[in-house]
Design a protein around this motif. Structure first.
Motif, mmCIF file in Angstrom:
data_model
loop_
_atom_site.group_PDB
_atom_site.id
_atom_site.type_symbol
_atom_site.label_atom_id
_atom_site.label_comp_id
_atom_site.label_asym_id
_atom_site.label_seq_id
_atom_site.Cartn_x
_atom_site.Cartn_y
_atom_site.Cartn_z
ATOM 1 N N ARG A 39 0.888 -1.180 0.017
ATOM 2 C CA ARG A 39 0.155 -0.003 0.017
ATOM 3 C C ARG A 39 0.994 1.324 -0.033
ATOM 4 O O ARG A 39 0.467 2.353 -0.727
ATOM 5 C CB ARG A 39 -0.914 -0.061 1.185
ATOM 6 C CG ARG A 39 -1.938 1.133 1.247
ATOM 7 C CD ARG A 39 -3.115 1.029 2.397
ATOM 8 N NE ARG A 39 -2.290 0.766 3.671
ATOM 9 C CZ ARG A 39 -2.844 0.618 4.507
ATOM 10 N NH1 ARG A 39 -4.309 0.551 4.890
ATOM 11 N NH2 ARG A 39 -2.524 0.175 5.959
ATOM 12 N N ASP A 40 1.909 1.245 0.736
ATOM 13 C CA ASP A 40 2.854 2.373 0.760
ATOM 14 C C ASP A 40 4.380 2.071 0.447
ATOM 15 O O ASP A 40 4.861 1.515 0.943
ATOM 16 C CB ASP A 40 2.935 2.790 2.107
ATOM 17 C CG ASP A 40 3.822 4.158 2.660
ATOM 18 O OD1 ASP A 40 4.597 4.451 1.452
ATOM 19 O OD2 ASP A 40 3.990 4.372 3.656
ATOM 20 N N THR A 41 4.555 2.371 -0.929
ATOM 21 C CA THR A 41 5.973 1.969 -1.395
ATOM 22 C C THR A 41 7.212 2.802 -0.791
ATOM 23 O O THR A 41 8.319 2.316 -1.128
ATOM 24 C CB THR A 41 5.838 2.363 -2.945
ATOM 25 O OG1 THR A 41 5.666 3.691 -3.315
ATOM 26 C CG2 THR A 41 4.856 1.151 -3.632
ATOM 27 N N THR A 42 6.809 3.541 -0.008
ATOM 28 C CA THR A 42 8.148 4.138 0.881
ATOM 29 C C THR A 42 8.571 3.123 1.896
ATOM 30 O O THR A 42 9.570 3.358 2.496
ATOM 31 C CB THR A 42 7.582 5.554 1.501
ATOM 32 O OG1 THR A 42 6.651 5.259 2.546
ATOM 33 C CG2 THR A 42 7.025 6.517 0.630
ATOM 34 N N ARG A 43 7.710 2.135 2.181
ATOM 35 C CA ARG A 43 8.163 1.099 3.201
ATOM 36 C C ARG A 43 8.933 -0.167 2.362
ATOM 37 O O ARG A 43 8.916 -1.317 2.972
ATOM 38 C CB ARG A 43 6.913 0.651 3.796
ATOM 39 C CG ARG A 43 6.208 1.657 4.596
ATOM 40 C CD ARG A 43 5.123 0.915 5.522
ATOM 41 N NE ARG A 43 5.590 -0.092 6.255
ATOM 42 C CZ ARG A 43 4.880 -1.143 6.672
ATOM 43 N NH1 ARG A 43 3.601 -1.236 6.229
ATOM 44 N NH2 ARG A 43 5.291 -2.122 7.559
ATOM 45 N N GLN A 61 10.013 -6.418 -8.769
ATOM 46 C CA GLN A 61 9.201 -4.871 -9.212
ATOM 47 C C GLN A 61 8.614 -4.445 -8.192
ATOM 48 O O GLN A 61 7.446 -5.390 -8.054
ATOM 49 C CB GLN A 61 8.798 -5.027 -10.754
ATOM 50 C CG GLN A 61 8.083 -3.701 -11.192
ATOM 51 C CD GLN A 61 7.466 -3.946 -12.731
ATOM 52 O OE1 GLN A 61 7.208 -5.032 -12.782
ATOM 53 N NE2 GLN A 61 7.357 -3.138 -13.238
ATOM 54 N N VAL A 62 8.708 -3.407 -7.597
ATOM 55 C CA VAL A 62 7.804 -3.063 -6.341
ATOM 56 C C VAL A 62 6.865 -2.091 -7.198
ATOM 57 O O VAL A 62 7.050 -1.111 -7.892
ATOM 58 C CB VAL A 62 8.569 -2.236 -5.355
ATOM 59 C CG1 VAL A 62 7.718 -1.429 -4.361
ATOM 60 C CG2 VAL A 62 9.570 -2.873 -4.627
ATOM 61 N N LYS A 63 5.424 -2.280 -6.915
ATOM 62 C CA LYS A 63 4.278 -1.529 -7.070
ATOM 63 C C LYS A 63 3.553 -1.302 -6.313
ATOM 64 O O LYS A 63 2.972 -2.134 -5.112
ATOM 65 C CB LYS A 63 3.617 -2.269 -8.406
ATOM 66 C CG LYS A 63 4.276 -2.221 -9.928
ATOM 67 C CD LYS A 63 3.141 -2.713 -10.806
ATOM 68 C CE LYS A 63 3.924 -2.588 -12.093
ATOM 69 N NZ LYS A 63 3.920 -1.351 -12.851
ATOM 70 N N ARG A 64 2.723 0.073 -6.257
ATOM 71 C CA ARG A 64 1.725 0.297 -5.341
ATOM 72 C C ARG A 64 0.444 -0.551 -5.448
ATOM 73 O O ARG A 64 -0.163 -0.548 -6.734
ATOM 74 C CB ARG A 64 1.456 1.751 -4.900
ATOM 75 C CG ARG A 64 0.312 2.156 -4.096
ATOM 76 C CD ARG A 64 0.017 3.876 -4.124
ATOM 77 N NE ARG A 64 -1.084 3.959 -3.107
ATOM 78 C CZ ARG A 64 -2.341 3.644 -3.399
ATOM 79 N NH1 ARG A 64 -2.759 3.289 -4.520
ATOM 80 N NH2 ARG A 64 -3.030 4.037 -2.340
#
Length: 286
Positions: A39-43, A61-64
């Motif tokens: 939910r929060d890609t800053t994490r 690959q990181v996605k929200r």
């Protein structure tokens, strides 16, 4: 990451920590292009660090994705298919714990737990199914032994996990007619996750518990002991069956992640009148 690749692609939810993080790294190590959502890609720092240490950053690959937001779910699935050309598996892992009893928390809390743990799973599964039909893919949902055995002070959480298991058990034979395999993975205690994931302020919880304070203290003592005991698994151990399920020729529907989880779930499945579970759960209250 390369696009329109023939390599298999898996989308995993809730990958900022715990089982989801471990599963993302493990699937990448197994050669899957892994879309790790949160939910929060800053994490994403912990995941990125673990991926780098494992040498699989190029496969993650990181996605929200917010499973409680239908637009977010639809957008993420559409992006994955546009970028990779296909979607071969979904791992529903995102979830949230909640400790409390219904007399003392409002219906809004019940609904919020259901939104994340049940409706979010249904929404992503619904969005992914057309693409999984095209690829002959798989839906794997991380539930819990709490999806089989109702546990004290976990009414809302267990209700949501029971609902997920009922949904997936009903969906599985239907999806199979279209070439999609469905499974649920049932972890028991996972080391270090209890207080962090549920967000417990134990003194405040006990102070507000009124007549339920003594059994709540018994439950908390039991839970803290369980999540720190030899029976508790690491996230990596709990995630390993997810990879096994992805690569097996045919998945079983129900997969426990440890001998303890198998024994615990087995107690319930053999307990026709419910007396064994009620006795065990009463013992948890001290």
């Amino acid at each position: 990451m390369s696009t329109q690749t023939a390599a298999k692609t898996v989308l995993i939810t809730g990958t900022s920590s715990g089982i989801g993080l471990a599963a993302a790294v493990a699937t990448a190590r197994a050669g899957w292009h892994t879309v790790a959502t949160m939910r929060d890609t800053t994490r994403a720092d912990a995941l990125n660090q673990a991926a780098a240490e494992a040498g699989v950053s190029d496969l993650i690959q990181v996605k929200r994705l917010d499973v409680t937001d239908a637009d977010s779910v639809a957008a993420c699935v559409a992006e994955v298919v546009a970028e990779h050309g296909h979607l071969d598996a979904v791992v529903n892992n995102a979830g949230a714990g909640f400790v409390g009893t219904i007399e003392q928390h409002g219906m809004e809390r019940v609904r919020s737990v259901m939104e994340v743990n049940f409706f979010g799973v249904v929404e992503l599964t619904r969005a992914a199914l057309p693409h999984l039909r095209a690829s002959g893919g798989r839906v794997i949902t991380v539930t819990s032994v709490g999806g089989v055995v109702g546990q004290p002070f976990n009414e809302s959480y267990c209700a949501a996990k029971f609902a997920v298991e009922g949904f997936m058990e009903s969906l599985a034979p239907v999806a199979a007619t279209a070439g999609v395999q469905v499974a649920v993975v049932e972890p028991g205690a996972v080391a270090s996750e209890f207080v962090n994931n549920v967000g417990l302020d134990i003194p405040a919880l006990l102070a507000q518990a009124g007549p339920y304070a003594p059994p709540l203290q018994g439950y908390i003592d039991h839970a803290l002991k369980s999540f720190g005991s030899d029976t508790a698994q690491t996230p990596e151990q709990a995630a390993a069956p997810v990879v096994d399920a992805l690569t097996a020729e045919k998945m079983p529907f129900r997969i426990q992640t440890s001998d303890w989880a198998r024994d615990f779930v087995g107690m319930k499945l053999a307990d026709l009148d419910g007396s064994a579970v009620q006795t065990e759960m009463t013992n948890w209250l001290g």
